[in-house]
Design a protein around this motif. Structure first.
Motif, PDB file in Angstrom:
ATOM      1  N   GLN A 192       0.644  -1.249  -0.010  1.00  9.23           N
ATOM      2  CA  GLN A 192      -0.102  -0.027  -0.025  1.00  9.23           C
ATOM      3  C   GLN A 192       0.996   1.209  -0.163  1.00  9.23           C
ATOM      4  N   ASP A 193       0.478   2.275  -0.667  1.00  2.00           N
ATOM      5  CA  ASP A 193       1.006   3.420  -0.798  1.00  2.00           C
ATOM      6  C   ASP A 193       0.529   4.136   0.587  1.00  2.00           C
ATOM      7  N   ARG A 194       1.251   4.276   1.431  1.00  2.00           N
ATOM      8  CA  ARG A 194       0.792   5.019   2.629  1.00  2.00           C
ATOM      9  C   ARG A 194       0.660   6.530   2.655  1.00  2.00           C
ATOM     10  N   SER A 195       1.387   7.073   1.825  1.00  2.67           N
ATOM     11  CA  SER A 195       0.870   8.499   1.651  1.00  2.67           C
ATOM     12  C   SER A 195      -0.274   8.754   1.090  1.00  2.67           C
ATOM     13  N   GLN A 196      -0.942   7.717   0.558  1.00  3.64           N
ATOM     14  CA  GLN A 196      -2.374   7.939   0.186  1.00  3.64           C
ATOM     15  C   GLN A 196      -3.274   7.494   1.509  1.00  3.64           C
ATOM     16  N   ALA A 197      -2.956   7.263   2.441  1.00  3.27           N
ATOM     17  CA  ALA A 197      -3.872   6.212   3.372  1.00  3.27           C
ATOM     18  C   ALA A 197      -4.813   7.374   4.105  1.00  3.27           C
ATOM     19  N   SER A 198      -5.823   6.869   4.460  1.00 10.83           N
ATOM     20  CA  SER A 198      -6.928   7.797   5.448  1.00 10.83           C
ATOM     21  C   SER A 198      -7.551   6.614   6.139  1.00 10.83           C
ATOM     22  N   PHE A 199      -7.851   7.307   7.538  1.00  4.68           N
ATOM     23  CA  PHE A 199      -8.199   6.331   8.580  1.00  4.68           C
ATOM     24  C   PHE A 199      -9.595   7.106   9.181  1.00  4.68           C
ATOM     25  N   PHE A 200     -10.614   6.271   9.097  1.00  4.22           N
ATOM     26  CA  PHE A 200     -11.899   7.003   9.515  1.00  4.22           C
ATOM     27  C   PHE A 200     -12.482   6.297  10.827  1.00  4.22           C
ATOM     28  N   HIS A 201     -13.004   6.888  11.563  1.00  2.00           N
ATOM     29  CA  HIS A 201     -13.878   6.373  13.077  1.00  2.00           C
ATOM     30  C   HIS A 201     -15.184   5.937  12.578  1.00  2.00           C
ATOM     31  N   LYS A 202     -15.530   5.167  13.611  1.00  2.00           N
ATOM     32  CA  LYS A 202     -17.073   4.498  13.364  1.00  2.00           C
ATOM     33  C   LYS A 202     -17.894   5.785  13.462  1.00  2.00           C
ATOM     34  N   ARG A 203     -19.316   5.808  12.752  1.00  2.00           N
ATOM     35  CA  ARG A 203     -19.978   6.726  12.775  1.00  2.00           C
ATOM     36  C   ARG A 203     -21.021   6.490  13.997  1.00  2.00           C
ATOM     37  N   SER A 204     -21.582   7.754  14.362  1.00  2.00           N
ATOM     38  CA  SER A 204     -22.664   7.639  15.344  1.00  2.00           C
ATOM     39  C   SER A 204     -23.607   8.679  14.923  1.00  2.00           C
ATOM     40  N   ILE A 205     -24.617   8.827  15.658  1.00  2.00           N
ATOM     41  CA  ILE A 205     -25.761   9.801  15.570  1.00  2.00           C
ATOM     42  C   ILE A 205     -25.466  11.183  15.376  1.00  2.00           C
ATOM     43  N   GLU A 206     -24.227  11.587  15.962  1.00  2.00           N
ATOM     44  CA  GLU A 206     -23.580  13.083  16.134  1.00  2.00           C
ATOM     45  C   GLU A 206     -23.326  13.096  14.452  1.00  2.00           C
ATOM     46  N   ASP A 207     -23.005  12.197  13.786  1.00  2.00           N
ATOM     47  CA  ASP A 207     -22.262  12.450  12.718  1.00  2.00           C
ATOM     48  C   ASP A 207     -23.218  12.508  11.431  1.00  2.00           C
ATOM     49  N   SER A 208     -24.742  12.367  11.927  1.00  2.00           N
ATOM     50  CA  SER A 208     -25.619  12.461  11.073  1.00  2.00           C
ATOM     51  C   SER A 208     -26.316  13.947  11.035  1.00  2.00           C
ATOM     52  N   ARG A 209     -25.706  14.668  11.940  1.00  2.00           N
ATOM     53  CA  ARG A 209     -26.431  16.102  12.284  1.00  2.00           C
ATOM     54  C   ARG A 209     -25.891  16.982  11.092  1.00  2.00           C
ATOM     55  N   ILE A 210     -26.992  17.737  10.315  1.00  2.00           N
ATOM     56  CA  ILE A 210     -26.548  18.374   9.257  1.00  2.00           C
ATOM     57  C   ILE A 210     -26.056  19.794   9.896  1.00  2.00           C
ATOM     58  N   ASP A 211     -24.931  20.469   9.160  1.00  2.00           N
ATOM     59  CA  ASP A 211     -24.037  21.692   9.520  1.00  2.00           C
ATOM     60  C   ASP A 211     -24.564  22.468   8.219  1.00  2.00           C
ATOM     61  N   TRP A 212     -25.225  23.421   8.518  1.00  2.00           N
ATOM     62  CA  TRP A 212     -25.490  24.376   7.189  1.00  2.00           C
ATOM     63  C   TRP A 212     -24.516  25.181   6.524  1.00  2.00           C
ATOM     64  N   THR A 213     -23.460  25.274   7.289  1.00  2.00           N
ATOM     65  CA  THR A 213     -22.249  25.651   6.833  1.00  2.00           C
ATOM     66  C   THR A 213     -21.511  24.946   5.540  1.00  2.00           C
ATOM     67  N   TRP A 214     -21.726  23.424   5.523  1.00  2.00           N
ATOM     68  CA  TRP A 214     -21.264  22.671   4.453  1.00  2.00           C
ATOM     69  C   TRP A 214     -21.756  23.296   2.997  1.00  2.00           C
ATOM     70  N   PRO A 215     -21.127  22.911   2.153  1.00  2.00           N
ATOM     71  CA  PRO A 215     -21.700  23.214   0.808  1.00  2.00           C
ATOM     72  C   PRO A 215     -23.125  22.589   0.275  1.00  2.00           C
ATOM     73  N   ALA A 216     -23.807  22.896  -0.314  1.00  2.00           N
ATOM     74  CA  ALA A 216     -25.146  22.089  -0.849  1.00  2.00           C
ATOM     75  C   ALA A 216     -24.867  20.701  -1.366  1.00  2.00           C
ATOM     76  N   GLU A 217     -23.597  20.794  -1.981  1.00  2.00           N
ATOM     77  CA  GLU A 217     -23.286  19.547  -2.668  1.00  2.00           C
ATOM     78  C   GLU A 217     -22.865  18.441  -1.739  1.00  2.00           C
ATOM     79  N   ASP A 218     -22.279  18.736  -0.690  1.00  2.00           N
ATOM     80  CA  ASP A 218     -21.799  17.895   0.472  1.00  2.00           C
ATOM     81  C   ASP A 218     -23.096  17.486   1.132  1.00  2.00           C
ATOM     82  N   LEU A 219     -23.952  18.431   1.375  1.00  2.00           N
ATOM     83  CA  LEU A 219     -25.130  18.412   2.372  1.00  2.00           C
ATOM     84  C   LEU A 219     -25.997  17.172   1.509  1.00  2.00           C
ATOM     85  N   GLU A 220     -26.075  17.220   0.082  1.00  2.00           N
ATOM     86  CA  GLU A 220     -26.879  16.557  -0.562  1.00  2.00           C
ATOM     87  C   GLU A 220     -26.381  14.972  -0.599  1.00  2.00           C
ATOM     88  N   ARG A 221     -25.126  14.829  -0.554  1.00  2.00           N
ATOM     89  CA  ARG A 221     -24.277  13.546  -0.517  1.00  2.00           C
ATOM     90  C   ARG A 221     -24.622  13.017   0.992  1.00  2.00           C
TER      91      ARG A 221
END
Length: 315
Positions: A192-221
């Protein structure tokens, strides 16, 4: 080869089924107990039940770090361990125990999106494709050499549920294809090319909260990523929780303050979005369907009876 499988939920279930359907011999299965975690009750086909139906011994553990399990593994005498959706750390004395080590099957295109909930994070981030990777396990989570990897495209309207169904079908060919390479005597695989690696945590209810400062394209996704049966994306209106079930990026550009309930456009109600919404250069998020705190589901144009006011991050 003699295989011990570590796995959980539907990902583990599909992996075990693929192994049972193959020429390999499954000699022991290790799985987690049932969970009440919101994300672990989803896609919860039982690995234990499938193993028992096929006469395979089962050990249930939260963590695989006790001596009793280690002795069971030594007695099983595996050529290889195959893991998929094992939720806790596997120590080196276990993953190095088999003659061919341990093959981990992960639902992302490693080295990107190691860790948890990779499909949801990838969709939110607008990745063009997702996939499944089989790699050799080492001391670092999801970082070992890649044995086999397959990808599928992310469609413009795909939800996380759609991506689950696309990628879960890759588990069998990726897993068995990787095992066949290992059984053939191949020992050199793709680092693996470790320079390209990313590591993500478990999702929780908090991660579903909408932040209206995000761009609309991100919120739609985000809304598509939090599709049923996942917990829906949510915001607050007049102090009450409001789930956003469906939305599109607005055709027009709308200026003002993020979260403002602004304008009816087509079948949706546009909410001003983006940290720089004051510039008037941003598209908004046109919400089309919502669910109220009381569980009532209805079109946004029926819920928002008048324009004005704000959707907020907190009650």
């Amino acid at each position: 080869m003699r295989v011990v499988m570590f796995g959980y939920q539907t990902w583990g279930h599909r992996t075990l089924q693929a192994l049972l359907d193959s020429e390999h011999d499954v000699v022991l299965v290790v799985t987690h107990p049932k969970s009440e975690h919101a994300y672990e009750k989803i896609w919860s086909d039982s690995v234990a039940d499938l193993a028992e139906e096929n006469g395979v011994p089962v050990v249930i553990r939260n963590r695989p770090d006790d001596d009793e399990l280690f002795e069971r593994l030594k007695e099983a005498d595996p050529d290889i361990i195959v893991a998929n959706n094992w939720r806790t750390w596997i120590p080196p004395r276990i993953f190095d125990l088999p003659r061919h080590g341990t093959l981990n099957v992960h639902d992302s295109l490693l080295p990107k999106y190691a860790g948890f909930s990779p499909l949801i994070w990838a969709l939110i981030n607008g990745e063009p494709e997702v996939g499944v990777t089989a790699h050799m396990m080492n001391d670092e989570l999801d970082a070992g050499d890649i044995v086999r990897q397959e990808a599928v495209a992310v469609g413009p309207a795909d939800t996380a549920t759609d991506l689950f169904h696309k990628t879960v079908d890759l588990i069998a060919p990726v897993t068995i294809g990787a095992l066949d390479l290992i059984a053939s005597g191949q020992t050199e695989f793709t680092q693996q090319d470790r320079s390209q690696a990313s590591f993500f945590h478990k999702r929780s209810i908090e991660d579903s909260r909408i932040d209206w400062t995000w761009p609309a394209e991100d919120l739609e996704r985000l809304v598509r990523a939090q599709s049923e049966p996942y917990p829906s994306a949510f915001t607050f209106h007049k102090g009450k929780r409001l789930e956003v079930l469906a939305a599109v990026v607005s055709e027009g550009r709308y200026g003002g303050t993020p979260g403002r309930i602004f304008y009816r456009e087509g079948e949706g109600v546009v909410i001003v979005a983006g940290a720089d919404a004051r510039t008037g250069r941003n598209h908004g998020l046109a919400i089309t369907r919502v669910r109220t705190e009381g569980g009532r589901e209805l079109p946004a144009t029926e819920y928002f009876t008048a324009m004005g006011g704000y959707l907020t991050n907190q009650p």
